[in-house]
Structures are given as structure tokens and as C-alpha cells.
Design a protein around this motif. Structure first.
Motif: not given
Ligand code: DGY
Length: 327
Positions: A75-79, A100-102, A239-241, A286-291, A298-300
Motif C-alpha cells: 500500500m505505497a507507490v514506493g517499494f 491514486v496518490l500523485t 521521496a525516501r529517507g 512524519p511521512h504524510i505526503a499521501s495522507a 484509494a491506496m488501500a
Molecule cells: C508511498 O506511497 O510510497 C508513500 O511514501 C507512502 O508510503
């Protein structure tokens, strides 16, 4: 017919769980604790699929212990929490939640840029601390956003969304750096010009990072790159840590090498580098950009749809690797 068994590794929306329960035997993480590798491996026992978030690491050892696994839907675009070569070798399909989160994430990138450049957090802390006793001509004077130069590193869908917001909403000059240059049509749509990373760092007033994490993108911004930036510049990482060397950044912020930073992601999160917590000129979220509720739903749902599509039609909607599907 017996429903396939799946694991939902973290708390998700009750309606998504209800939907999944119509199709699967679901074991879900009721406490929302982040399970360590041992617990996650144990819970996956007997499961054909799983829904994970970016907090769960899927690697070769876990896959070896669970050879019955067929699909893991992130449930994230990043993997970057997935070892994709190991998953492909084990014949396990990996999926993510693009698109869905763009716009929601691009909105947040811009919010963080604005908050950082205009010193929103720093000034609020000052006010809350009861320190506001009079108006002053240079009080919390920040950097101009409209009409300035926006540099975007990583020009995927989210980067393009940020470029459009900057160019059309704020009249910014947009430069970008990416592994590959966009088509002339996309460049025109985003009003963005391709430049080298060095030119971007030297000329941008605001640098936004939207590059996926990989071994190659580790510490895309370190002491050397910070040294190339303008002393008035802001840096934003959604982006990512690990894309930024957080210790080097804290040092640059404390020494006034750059003006400010806005960070939504951190090396080793949820732990945040102590030195970053001590500098005032950084906005931390705290990592909320898509929140937003709508986007997280939509992500779930997309992660759940990937599982259902795989088990009912033999193909996922948004796969990130290719594996032979057994009947
Ligand atoms: C993503 O979708 O990759 C966001 O960072 C949420 O984890």
C-alpha cells in the motif's frame, strides 16, 4: 470453494478489511504493531498473499520460509521495502499503488516547500512560546516562492505534478534532473527544462526531491551537493529517507550553508537524527505526503484490488515485477 488465505500486515480502513473478507480468509494485524522479520515470517505461514505497507521488509529469507506465497501488495507507490529480484526469483508477484496518490503527494510537496521557504513552523513555535511581543521589519523573513527557480530531482508523475504547480500556479522557472529526459511534449506540458544535477543545485532557489530510493539514489544529496546549493536555497525531501544524508544536512542547516529544509522522510525513520531535531530552520513531518483520507482509502483499495484481481483473474492491476503465474 475455500477462500485463499491472506495477511494484512498493518491496520487499514475497516471497509477495506470488509471488502477483503468477502474474497479471502483474512488474518489482520489488530494491534497495528510493526512486526519484526521473525513475527512477519511466522504470520505469513500458510498465506497465499499479503497486503503490506512500506514498513514491512520482504526479503529472500522471509520468502524462503514461505514458499506458498504468490503475491504481496504494497500500500505505497514506493517499494524499496521489497527485494524485487528475490521476489521474482521466488515467483512472488509484487504490486504497488501508483497514480491514486500523485496529486495529493504533489500538493504536499508544494505545502512543504511553502512552509519551509516562508518559515511557517519556526514562526508558529515562536508564537506558541509567547515570544511575539512586537512586529519587526525582518521577522521571519523567508525566501520568495513565486517567480523563483524550482529544481526538481526525479521527474516521474509526482515530480511532474510539482512542476505544473510551480510553473502554472506560481510562475516559477522550472528546471529538472532525471535519469532520462522527458519527451518534448511532456517538458512543454510541465514547462520544465532538463539540466544536469550540478546546474540544478547551483541555480535552483528551491530543490525538491522526488526520486525513488535505490542503491544508486542513496545520498543523492550529501555534503558535496549541499555545498553546491545557494546559501539562500531550500531543500525539500518527500521521496525516501536515505536520498539525503541527514547528518550532512543538519550540519549544513546549522552552519547556514543552505537556508532551510522541509523533510517528510528520514534515514532510519521513524527515528529522526537528533541533530535535525535541534536545528530550527527545518520543517519536519512524519511521512504524510499521501495522507488525505480519500487518497489513503484509494491506496488501500488499489492494494486490495490487486490481490482480488490476481486470485480471480490471474493478473494484478499494477504489478512491479513479472512472474510466471501458475494456474
Ligand atoms: C508511498 O506511497 O510510497 C508513500 O511514501 C507512502 O508510503
Amino acid at each position: 470453494m475455500k477462500k485463499p488465505a491472506i495477511l494484512v500486515a498493518r491496520a487499514i480502513f475497516p471497509q477495506t478489511l470488509d471488502f477483503l473478507s468477502q474474497h479471502f480468509e483474512v488474518e489482520s494485524n489488530q494491534t497495528d504493531e510493526v512486526w519484526d522479520a521473525v513475527e512477519l515470517t511466522r504470520r505469513l505461514n500458510g498465506k497465499a498473499g499479503a497486503l503490506t505497507t512500506g514498513s514491512e521488509r520482504i526479503d529472500g529469507a522471509l520468502l524462503q520460509a514461505n514458499p506458498q506465497l504468490k503475491i504481496i501488495a504494497n500500500m505505497a507507490v514506493g517499494f524499496n521495502n521489497f527485494d524485487i529480484p528475490a521476489m521474482t526469483a521466488a515467483g512472488v508477484l509484487a504490486t504497488n499503488t501508483p497514480d491514486v496518490l500523485t496529486d495529493t503527494t504533489a500538493d504536499f510537496g508544494f505545502a512543504l516547500l511553502m512552509a519551509t521557504a516562508r518559515r511557517v513552523s519556526e514562526s508558529e513555535h515562536f508564537l506558541r512560546a509567547g515570544k511575539w511581543t512586537k512586529w519587526r521589519y525582518d521577522m521571519f523573513a523567508g525566501a520568495e516562492v513565486h517567480g523563483s527557480t524550482l529544481g526538481i530531482i526525479g521527474m516521474g508523475r509526482i515530480g511532474q505534478g510539482i512542476a505544473r504547480r510551480g510553473a502554472f500556479g506560481f510562475g516559477m522557472k522550472v528546471v529538472y534532473h532525471n535519469r532520462s529526459q522527458l519527451s518534448p511534449q511532456l517538458e512543454a506540458e510541465c514547462k520544465a527544462t532538463y539540466v544536469s544535477k550540478e546546474v540544478l543545485l547551483k541555480t535552483a532557489d528551491h530543490v525538491v526531491l522526488v526520486v525513488p530510493y535505490s542503491a544508486e539514489s542513496h545520498h543523492t544529496i550529501g555534503a558535496n551537493e549541499l555545498g553546491m546549493m545557494k546559501s539562500t536555497a531550500t531543500l525539500v525531501n518527500i521521496a525516501r529517507g536515505g536520498i539525503v544524508d541527514d547528518a550532512a544536512l543538519a550540519h549544513a542547516l546549522a552552519g547556514g550553508q543552505i537556508a532551510a529544509a522541509g523533510l517528510d522522510v528520514f534515514e532510519g525513520e521513524p527515528v529522526v537524527n537528533e541533530a535535525l531535531l535541534k536545528v530550527p530552520n527545518v520543517v519536519l513531518t512524519p511521512h504524510i505526503a499521501s495522507a488525505t483520507t480519500k487518497t489513503r482509502l484509494a491506496m488501500a483499495q488499489l492494494a486490495a484490488d490487486n490481490l482480488v484481481s490476481y486470485f480471480t483473474q490471474g493478473r494484478a492491476l499494477t504489478p512491479v515485477n513479472q512472474v510466471a503465474i501458475m494456474g
